[in-house]
Design a protein around this motif. Structure first.
Motif, PDB file in Angstrom:
ATOM      1  N   GLY A 146      -4.295  12.238  11.221  1.00  0.00           N
ATOM      2  CA  GLY A 146      -3.411  11.862  10.126  1.00  0.00           C
ATOM      3  C   GLY A 146      -2.656  12.954   9.432  1.00  0.00           C
ATOM      4  N   GLY A 185       6.739   7.555   7.416  1.00  0.00           N
ATOM      5  CA  GLY A 185       5.849   7.682   8.563  1.00  0.00           C
ATOM      6  C   GLY A 185       4.383   7.672   8.177  1.00  0.00           C
ATOM      7  N   GLY A 186       3.564   7.758   9.179  1.00  0.00           N
ATOM      8  CA  GLY A 186       2.134   7.686   8.994  1.00  0.00           C
ATOM      9  C   GLY A 186       1.601   6.406   9.594  1.00  0.00           C
ATOM     10  N   ALA A 187       0.342   6.438   9.945  1.00  0.00           N
ATOM     11  CA  ALA A 187      -0.302   5.281  10.548  1.00  0.00           C
ATOM     12  C   ALA A 187      -0.965   4.418   9.485  1.00  0.00           C
ATOM     13  CB  ALA A 187      -1.337   5.736  11.572  1.00  0.00           C
ATOM     14  N   ALA A 195       7.348   3.556  17.301  1.00  0.00           N
ATOM     15  CA  ALA A 195       7.269   2.846  16.026  1.00  0.00           C
ATOM     16  C   ALA A 195       7.616   1.381  16.196  1.00  0.00           C
ATOM     17  CB  ALA A 195       8.209   3.489  15.011  1.00  0.00           C
ATOM     18  N   ALA A 253      -4.555   4.286   5.453  1.00  0.00           N
ATOM     19  CA  ALA A 253      -3.198   4.781   5.715  1.00  0.00           C
ATOM     20  C   ALA A 253      -3.189   6.303   5.604  1.00  0.00           C
ATOM     21  CB  ALA A 253      -2.212   4.179   4.718  1.00  0.00           C
ATOM     22  N   ASN A 271       2.689   1.495  11.907  1.00  0.00           N
ATOM     23  CA  ASN A 271       3.192   2.646  11.178  1.00  0.00           C
ATOM     24  C   ASN A 271       3.730   2.229   9.822  1.00  0.00           C
ATOM     25  OD1 ASN A 271       2.637   4.448  13.280  1.00  0.00           O
ATOM     26  ND2 ASN A 271       4.556   3.952  14.294  1.00  0.00           N
ATOM     27  N   LYS A 272       3.637   3.147   8.853  1.00  0.00           N
ATOM     28  CA  LYS A 272       4.212   2.898   7.541  1.00  0.00           C
ATOM     29  C   LYS A 272       5.725   2.970   7.664  1.00  0.00           C
ATOM     30  CE  LYS A 272       2.132   6.164   5.215  1.00  0.00           C
ATOM     31  NZ  LYS A 272       1.544   7.001   4.149  1.00  0.00           N
ATOM     32  N   GLY A 290       1.992   9.011  12.875  1.00  0.00           N
ATOM     33  CA  GLY A 290       1.956   7.583  13.197  1.00  0.00           C
ATOM     34  C   GLY A 290       1.690   7.359  14.669  1.00  0.00           C
ATOM     35  N   PHE A 291       1.761   6.120  15.070  1.00  0.00           N
ATOM     36  CA  PHE A 291       1.550   5.765  16.460  1.00  0.00           C
ATOM     37  C   PHE A 291       2.859   5.904  17.227  1.00  0.00           C
ATOM     38  CE2 PHE A 291      -1.812   3.457  14.216  1.00  0.00           C
ATOM     39  CZ  PHE A 291      -2.911   3.885  14.939  1.00  0.00           C
TER      40      PHE A 291
END
Length: 151
Positions: A55, A130-132, A92, A83, A125-126, A88-89
């Motif tokens: 993360g 970004g971010g998972a 997207a 989160a 993903n957010k 992220g993954f």
């Protein structure tokens, strides 16, 4: 009955048992069946471990060194969301496929375990920065002596 809490945790291995203990304590106090509590705590541990390991952002800023855990016990359901601020993954918007991994593998089974332990799982993903985000739900069962029961 409705209970919710949110934690902002450092991306450090010590954060994983902290989140797990808080969830287990909340569920025990509310009177959730121990088997359900255990399943959710294992799923939460896996999601937190993924946030700790994967993360982080490309830069070492404050946001990339933390992740968020939110838990909702609402009526007959518990929803947990983890989160992070990492990359992220891949792809997207496309749902990653959890790998089953071999029994001897040390990595690669977390998302698969979460899917086995929860009733509904969303992995994505957010939007924006970004971010998972990994969120999962489970229908709750209650102990007969539960001090707080679903209304």
């Amino acid at each position: 009955m409705s209970i919710w809490w949110s934690l902002h945790l450092r991306r450090d291995a010590a954060s994983v048992p902290l989140a797990r203990r808080l969830l287990l304590g909340t569920m025990e106090t509310a009177g959730v069946d121990p088997e359900i509590s255990y399943d959710l705590s294992v799923a939460l541990s896996e999601a937190c471990a993924n946030a700790v390991e994967h993360g982080g952002g490309a830069t070492r800023d404050h946001a990339s060194e933390a992740f968020r855990v939110t838990a909702y016990l609402d009526g007959e359901k518990c929803r947990i969301e983890v989160a992070d601020a990492g990359p992220g993954f891949p792809a997207a918007g496309a749902r990653p496929r959890p790998r089953s991994g071999s029994a001897e593998a040390e990595h690669g089974r977390g998302l698969c375990l979460i899917e086995q332990l929860a009733d509904h799982v969303h992995i994505g993903n957010k939007p924006g920065r970004g971010g998972a985000v990994v969120s999962f739900d489970k229908i709750l069962k209650w102990r007969e002596d539960a001090p707080l029961t679903a209304v």
